[in-house]
Design an enzyme around this catalytic site. Structure first.
Site, short mmCIF file in Angstrom:
data_model
loop_
_atom_site.label_atom_id
_atom_site.label_comp_id
_atom_site.label_asym_id
_atom_site.label_seq_id
_atom_site.Cartn_x
_atom_site.Cartn_y
_atom_site.Cartn_z
N GLU A 1 23.27 1.63 -15.76
CA GLU A 1 23.66 2.36 -16.97
C GLU A 1 22.56 3.34 -17.31
OE1 GLU A 1 24.41 0.09 -20.60
OE2 GLU A 1 25.37 1.88 -21.41
N CYS B 1 27.68 0.59 -22.62
CA CYS B 1 28.17 1.25 -23.84
C CYS B 1 28.39 2.74 -23.65
CB CYS B 1 27.19 1.00 -24.98
SG CYS B 1 27.13 -0.73 -25.48
N ASN C 1 34.53 -1.39 -21.41
CA ASN C 1 33.29 -2.15 -21.33
C ASN C 1 33.18 -3.04 -22.56
OD1 ASN C 1 30.38 -2.78 -20.72
ND2 ASN C 1 30.12 -1.71 -22.69
N GLU C 2 33.00 -4.29 -22.38
CA GLU C 2 32.63 -5.18 -23.50
C GLU C 2 33.51 -4.97 -24.73
OE1 GLU C 2 28.56 -5.11 -25.41
OE2 GLU C 2 28.12 -6.36 -23.69
O1 AHR Z 1 22.85 -3.27 -21.00
C1 AHR Z 1 22.76 -2.76 -22.27
C2 AHR Z 1 24.05 -2.91 -23.05
O2 AHR Z 1 24.35 -4.24 -23.26
C3 AHR Z 1 25.28 -2.38 -22.39
O3 AHR Z 1 25.43 -1.04 -22.58
C4 AHR Z 1 26.37 -3.12 -23.06
O4 AHR Z 1 27.49 -3.29 -22.24
C5 AHR Z 1 25.73 -4.40 -23.48
O5 AHR Z 1 25.92 -4.64 -24.81
#
Ligand code: AHR
Length: 668
Positions: free
Chosen positions: A45, A238, A372-373
């Site tokens: 990321e 994120c 994502n998440e």
């Molecule tokens: O790895 C950092 C963040 O942690 C990522 O962006 C997210 O997916 C998680 O909350």
């Protein structure tokens, strides 16, 4: 890895034998579930300046003057004007340098890079710029400088560049550095009375990974290759979602000529005001083509994650998201991406772009993450039409849904139920949790429930597979890299290995961090502008990835999995068989403060054997970690150990050091 023989191993094994305190049964006769080739991967990321300022080789910040404040990263002096009708429609800004109207005055500009520009003595750097000279010939002086020097001259490299045309053209020259300087700057002087227009001012090391012009920093990319990852998840995190929908990661903006990739505001600029970097943008120079290419280079399955139409749920209310009737462009992004990666350039426009970028063959993408998440009904409702559309057009692609940011609790369970109902192929779980979670101490179990190395032993085998997509041990009150947390990660991972029938992928997080620009710890690889070090967690991941074997073997102590359970004295262990090598691989983690005697009965094997060993241990403080100055302070040590022949089997007997991770390989 250094070689250190376990000289007294034979005597020790004899002394311990079957009377050792911790006797384990390892059944080498029956192969268990196959280990997925995607096991032990990487999660990339653009956080902590992981892309621009990190893995991406570009040394100039804001090379196209497209940040919200166009001169961020630059200092301009003299007669400089910013214009917005340049040759690249999605990056329209450029500068015009004109005569300062006095022979003692100067016009020019200077770039600070990412926390400076790292250059090394005798290495070559490729300077490129798009330029035109509206009144005919013009000239630049291009310099590498050190502003803080006491020497007479700040510049330590200088070249002249003639701009000879009235039309936009790319110019290039090579700067050979006479010095090593981690915090140099790039300075340009206008050195003719005629003005010059400049756009996309770029500086790359010539020595990039695979020697590509738009390449990656060699040492960092090599560290990824050296991990032997099974899968590579990108581009986030994120940033897939964005602080607002319009700043989400949009892969279509990241392909084609780099000069025309629009700049995006990084979501990690907006997160922590106590670690704030006002100039955190994404050049997209490291884009989806480069990600796929990297996956191919390092032998990892590409796993792109795309927006499901939700802006970051942590940062927004419901009205910030794409509504149900607005999802089609997001769904198209998924379908078009599969075409970009796998399609036929003769018939598909996205595949044609891939071919035009130099990769006519497909990338053979097999997985896609959607969201994502994310959590709850806003996610579940939106995911449905994505699943339908992808299944209809690309039934062979595996879809990965998410169980949200928690690794347990109501929302997590709701997420899993929804993913089962929608028949997701895998569920992406995230867990940044303290020691008590990783060790599943009574306190951890009370607070978190299903945690630790036994977590997956009780999972439903009929539903989607598990993708442990982001995890790391966040030490309680010590949320940074240190030896102890890496060891607990190793202990926990025995549970991933034992449950190969359900756990198909696992990626530690996050991957990269610049020492001057991080927002999040711990991270796997740290660097400044010239140096890097691999954290102990990197070595833990690497030990698993390089020794994942092909099938699980049953390994128990008192008929129970070895997972730090009552009476197991902080020991964790798992085993696999490596078919091509014909070797049994055993991983043992001792999380106790005492060394522990073990005897592993290798059922199905007979006679003496020599086991090779790799050990991660540390006699100093458990808070220690590798550093830029001591990058190999804590690394795996090689050794060997004699396994003895008992009546009907081979016994591997050892004294496992306190707080250590030891891996054994024995020929069957
Ligand atoms: O790895 C950092 C963040 O942690 C990522 O962006 C997210 O997916 C998680 O909350």
């Amino acid at each position: 890895m250094k070689l250190r023989h376990l000289s007294c191993a034979l005597a020790l094994a004899a002394a311990l034998g079957a009377s050792a305190q911790h006797v384990m049964e390892l059944n080498t006769k029956k192969l268990g579930a196959p280990v997925s080739p995607t096991m032990y991967g990487l999660f990339f990321e653009d956080i902590n300046f992981a892309a621009d300022g990190g893995l991406y080789g570009e040394l100039v910040k804001n090379r196209s003057f497209e940040f919200a404040q166009p001169y961020m990263g630059w200092r301009v002096f003299g007669n400089v004007e910013l214009k917005a009708d340049g040759p690249f429609e999605r990056c329209p800004h450029y500068v015009v340098l004109s005569d300062p109207s006095h022979r003692e005055r100067r016009t020019g500009l200077q770039n600070e890079g990412y926390f400076g520009i790292g250059v090394e003595k005798d290495k070559e750097y490729r300077f490129t710029v798009w330029a035109k000279a509206p009144k005919g010939k013009s000239q630049l002086r291009v310099q590498l400088i050190n502003e803080n020097t006491m020497a007479e001259h700040q510049e330590f490299v200088q070249q002249k560049l003639d701009i000879d045309g009235t039309e936009w053209k790319k110019y290039e020259l090579t700067l050979k550095s006479t010095k090593t300087d981690p915090k140099a700057q790039l300075r340009l002087f206008l050195s003719s009375p005629n003005p010059v227009c400049l756009e996309h001012i770029s500086l790359f090391p010539k020595d990039t990974y695979k020697n590509r012009d738009n390449g990656l920093r060699r040492d960092l990319a090599q560290a990824l290759e050296d991990m032997h990852p099974g899968v590579f998840r990108f581009p986030g995190g994120c940033i897939v979602e964005g602080t607002t929908l319009d700043t989400r990661y949009q892969w279509k903006n990241t392909i084609g000529p780099v000069e025309n990739r629009p700049t995006n505001r990084n979501r990690w600029e907006d997160t922590f005001d106590y670690r704030y970097f006002a100039d955190y943008y994404q050049s997209y120079g490291l884009g989806f083509f480069e990600f796929f290419q990297l996956c191919e280079d390092i032998g990892a399955e590409p796993l792109p994650v795309l927006s499901v139409g939700l802006a970051c749920q942590f940062q927004n209310g419901l009205d910030a998201h794409a509504q149900m009737d607005q999802l089609q462009p997001f769904i198209d992004d998924c379908l078009d991406l599969i075409a970009f990666a796998n399609g036929d350039p003769a018939t598909n426009k996205w595949a044609k772009i891939r071919a035009d970028m130099g990769h006519p063959k497909p990338f053979n993408m097999k997985y896609i993450g959607v969201g994502n998440e994310q959590w709850d009904t806003p996610y579940f409702d939106r995911l449905k039409p994505f699943v339908e559309a992808i299944r209809k057009q690309y039934p062979g692609i595996k879809i990965i849904g998410t169980s949200g940011p928690d690794s347990e609790g109501k929302m997590f369970e709701k997420g899993w139920e929804a993913m089962k109902a929608q028949k997701a192929d895998l569920v992406d779980e995230h867990f940044y949790r303290p020691e008590s979670w990783f060790l599943a101490t009574p306190e951890g179990r009370e607070r978190y429930g299903n945690c630790g190395a036994l977590r997956y032993d009780s999972y439903d085998r009929k539903g989607p597979k598990v993708f442990a997509g982001e995890y790391a041990c966040h030490g309680k009150g010590k949320k940074w890299n240190h030896y102890e947390t890496s060891l607990l990660e190793a202990a926990f991972m025995t549970g991933l290995e034992r449950n190969a029938d359900i756990v198909e992928m696992a990626t530690y997080a996050p991957l990269f961090a610049h020492v001057d620009g991080w927002q999040w710890r711990p991270d796997m690889i740290w660097y400044d502008n010239l140096r890097m070090f691999k954290s102990v967690s990197y070595y833990v991941q690497q030990l698993y990835a390089m020794n994942k074997g092909s099938n699980v073997l049953s390994l128990t102590m008192n008929k129970k999995p070895v997972a730090g359970q009552d009476g197991q004295d902080g020991l964790f262990a798992s085993a696999v068989f490596d078919k091509p090598a014909g070797e049994v691989i055993v991983k043992v983690v001792n999380t106790s403060k005492q060394s522990q005697p073990i005897a592993i009965n290798l059922v199905g094997m007979q006679g003496e054997r020599t086991a090779t060993t790799l050990t991660l241990s540390h006699s100093g403080s458990m808070d220690d970690e590798n550093t830029l100055d001591q990058p190999t302070k804590i690394v795996p040590q090689q050794g060997s150990l004699q396994c003895k022949a008992e009546k009907k089997l081979t016994v591997l007997a050892d004294q496992v050091p306190a707080m250590s991770f030891r891996l054994y390989r024995v020929k069957k």
